[in-house]
Design a protein around this motif. Structure first.
Motif, mmCIF file in Angstrom:
data_model
loop_
_atom_site.group_PDB
_atom_site.id
_atom_site.type_symbol
_atom_site.label_atom_id
_atom_site.label_comp_id
_atom_site.label_asym_id
_atom_site.label_seq_id
_atom_site.Cartn_x
_atom_site.Cartn_y
_atom_site.Cartn_z
ATOM 1 N N ILE A 1 0.994 -1.216 -0.157
ATOM 2 C CA ILE A 1 -0.140 -0.026 0.024
ATOM 3 C C ILE A 1 0.975 0.994 -0.056
ATOM 4 O O ILE A 1 0.439 2.223 -0.698
ATOM 5 N N VAL A 2 1.914 1.230 0.717
ATOM 6 C CA VAL A 2 3.005 2.354 0.818
ATOM 7 C C VAL A 2 3.449 2.610 -0.705
ATOM 8 O O VAL A 2 3.690 3.721 -1.104
ATOM 9 N N TRP A 3 3.917 1.514 -1.190
ATOM 10 C CA TRP A 3 4.588 1.585 -2.266
ATOM 11 C C TRP A 3 3.655 1.993 -3.659
ATOM 12 O O TRP A 3 3.854 2.662 -4.580
ATOM 13 N N PHE A 4 2.471 1.103 -3.606
ATOM 14 C CA PHE A 4 1.644 1.315 -4.914
ATOM 15 C C PHE A 4 0.207 1.970 -4.507
ATOM 16 O O PHE A 4 -0.577 2.315 -5.514
ATOM 17 N N GLY A 5 0.039 2.286 -3.149
ATOM 18 C CA GLY A 5 -1.373 2.814 -2.919
ATOM 19 C C GLY A 5 -2.399 1.819 -2.947
ATOM 20 O O GLY A 5 -2.087 0.660 -3.272
ATOM 21 N N ILE A 6 -3.652 2.168 -2.432
ATOM 22 C CA ILE A 6 -4.685 1.278 -2.298
ATOM 23 C C ILE A 6 -5.039 1.141 -4.010
ATOM 24 O O ILE A 6 -5.881 1.758 -4.225
ATOM 25 N N SER A 7 -4.636 0.146 -4.519
ATOM 26 C CA SER A 7 -4.701 -0.025 -5.936
ATOM 27 C C SER A 7 -4.454 -1.518 -6.327
ATOM 28 O O SER A 7 -4.033 -2.326 -5.491
ATOM 29 N N GLU A 8 -4.900 -1.728 -7.620
ATOM 30 C CA GLU A 8 -4.622 -3.229 -8.122
ATOM 31 C C GLU A 8 -3.293 -3.500 -8.367
ATOM 32 O O GLU A 8 -3.064 -4.807 -7.936
ATOM 33 N N ARG A 9 -2.458 -2.770 -8.162
ATOM 34 C CA ARG A 9 -0.878 -2.999 -8.209
ATOM 35 C C ARG A 9 -0.662 -3.542 -7.044
ATOM 36 O O ARG A 9 0.322 -4.495 -7.070
ATOM 37 N N ALA A 10 -1.128 -3.103 -5.924
ATOM 38 C CA ALA A 10 -0.770 -3.583 -4.661
ATOM 39 C C ALA A 10 -1.170 -5.118 -4.436
ATOM 40 O O ALA A 10 -0.349 -5.891 -3.796
ATOM 41 N N VAL A 11 -2.020 -5.277 -4.922
ATOM 42 C CA VAL A 11 -2.930 -6.652 -4.557
ATOM 43 C C VAL A 11 -2.045 -7.671 -5.554
ATOM 44 O O VAL A 11 -1.407 -8.872 -5.144
ATOM 45 N N VAL A 12 -1.443 -7.262 -6.677
ATOM 46 C CA VAL A 12 -0.786 -8.236 -7.654
ATOM 47 C C VAL A 12 0.779 -8.249 -6.969
ATOM 48 O O VAL A 12 1.218 -9.242 -7.065
ATOM 49 N N PHE A 13 1.186 -7.082 -6.529
ATOM 50 C CA PHE A 13 2.575 -7.153 -6.001
ATOM 51 C C PHE A 13 2.388 -8.285 -4.854
ATOM 52 O O PHE A 13 3.359 -9.113 -4.593
ATOM 53 N N VAL A 14 1.487 -8.045 -3.750
ATOM 54 C CA VAL A 14 1.427 -9.262 -2.846
ATOM 55 C C VAL A 14 1.373 -10.606 -3.276
ATOM 56 O O VAL A 14 1.888 -11.727 -2.904
ATOM 57 N N THR A 15 0.555 -10.906 -4.377
ATOM 58 C CA THR A 15 0.428 -12.063 -5.114
ATOM 59 C C THR A 15 1.757 -12.865 -5.435
ATOM 60 O O THR A 15 2.069 -14.021 -5.187
ATOM 61 N N ILE A 16 2.454 -11.751 -6.176
ATOM 62 C CA ILE A 16 3.837 -12.301 -6.750
ATOM 63 C C ILE A 16 4.767 -12.481 -5.936
ATOM 64 O O ILE A 16 5.377 -13.644 -5.908
ATOM 65 N N VAL A 17 4.959 -11.651 -4.714
ATOM 66 C CA VAL A 17 5.897 -11.896 -3.831
ATOM 67 C C VAL A 17 5.417 -13.077 -3.063
ATOM 68 O O VAL A 17 6.277 -13.914 -2.444
ATOM 69 N N GLY A 18 4.308 -13.486 -2.982
ATOM 70 C CA GLY A 18 3.745 -14.656 -2.054
ATOM 71 C C GLY A 18 4.136 -15.926 -2.858
ATOM 72 O O GLY A 18 4.351 -17.114 -2.163
ATOM 73 N N ALA A 19 4.224 -16.008 -3.887
ATOM 74 C CA ALA A 19 4.292 -17.268 -5.111
ATOM 75 C C ALA A 19 5.433 -17.500 -5.600
ATOM 76 O O ALA A 19 6.057 -18.510 -5.461
ATOM 77 N N PHE A 20 6.473 -16.540 -6.013
ATOM 78 C CA PHE A 20 7.747 -16.702 -6.621
ATOM 79 C C PHE A 20 8.889 -17.533 -5.861
ATOM 80 O O PHE A 20 9.577 -18.402 -6.406
ATOM 81 N N PRO A 21 8.871 -17.417 -4.375
ATOM 82 C CA PRO A 21 9.932 -18.052 -3.624
ATOM 83 C C PRO A 21 9.794 -19.635 -3.687
ATOM 84 O O PRO A 21 10.773 -20.395 -3.967
#
Length: 267
Positions: A123-143
């Motif tokens: 939320i700090v980096w992307f605001g309350i937006s679609e990009r914030a949700v996508v970021f959380v999903t990517i970071v949660g999955a790629f490791p």
């Protein structure tokens, strides 16, 4: 006229073997749920029939279909990006020992970090937006994909690499033609893990990052905190979609890979 019943017996038995146990488990859960709802007086435990009615109402209104479609679109994009990043990073770590020793602990730390912990930063980096949700999903999955790819490649028997070099394969050609195909079953396990992490991270992101006019199954859940029947209906859709994708996509893909390697009894 010869009967073709015998040709159907194998597939029918296989389908029954795969489908009947899960159906029996679901039926058992519903029976226990109905019994608990019957003996309790609290409104927080509705009956299965009440939840079914809420599900039908949501389907008739079109809200569930719209939310599910938006969620699956977000998932498809985020998952593909996570798999590309994870697989590429896993191969890079397998190729370079110094990089592996330096970066692997960081990836492990990312994997064990709870999904919701990334939401405030997103939320700090992307605001309350679609990009914030996508970021959380990517970071949660790629490791998960990165670690599984690394482990699968490191478990390829050295004999395969020696045989490839004897036949003239070197560098990336050796990995592309020999090592990566041999590591594919292990990478498939990582793909399934990454999918599970992506699905859970996406639900966490949608549930917390609620923007004006946003639609998604997580967003739908966030607006149903005062309607338990609708909430359970939406939760049932989330579970059903997750199981369906896991079985119809990754389960069948894993079965094909194992069948091509002679790892199935009926292959």
């Amino acid at each position: 006229m010869p009967c073709s019943c015998g040709s159907w017996s194998g597939p029918v038995r296989r389908v029954a073997h795969e489908v009947l146990p899960p159906l029996a488990g679901i039926a058992g859960v519903i029976v226990v749920w109905a019994l608990v709802a019957a003996v309790t007086t609290t409104a927080s435990i509705p009956t299965p029939l009440a939840v079914w009615d809420a599900l039908i109402d949501g389907l008739r209104a079109g809200t569930i279909q719209e939310a599910a479609l938006k969620t699956l679109i977000r998932l498809a994009f985020s998952f593909v990006v996570a798999v590309v990043i994870g697989a590429g990073l896993g191969v890079a770590l397998a190729l370079n020992e110094f990089l592996r020793r330096a970066v692997r602990p960081i990836i492990v730390a990312l994997q064990i970090t709870p999904f919701v912990a990334w939401v405030p930063l997103a939320i700090v980096w992307f605001g309350i937006s679609e990009r914030a949700v996508v970021f959380v999903t990517i970071v949660g999955a790629f490791p998960a994909m990165a670690l599984a790819t690394l482990q699968a490649i490191r478990q390829v028997p050295p004999l395969y690499e020696r045989a490839g070099r004897t036949l003239g394969a070197r560098g990336w050609t050796l990995y592309r033609r020999i090592v990566v195909p041999a590591a594919l079953p292990g990478m498939m396990a990582g793909l399934q893990q990454a999918w599970g992490f992506a699905w859970k991270a996406l639900m966490a992101g949608e549930l917390i990052v609620v923007t004006a006019g946003a639609t998604g199954l997580g967003h739908l859940l966030a607006g149903q905190e005062h309607d338990v029947t609708a909430l359970l209906a939406t939760l049932g859709v989330i579970v059903a979609l997750g199981v369906a994708v896991d079985y119809l996509v990754f389960g069948q893909l894993d079965r094909r890979i194992r069948a091509r390697r002679g790892l199935l009894p009926d292959a």
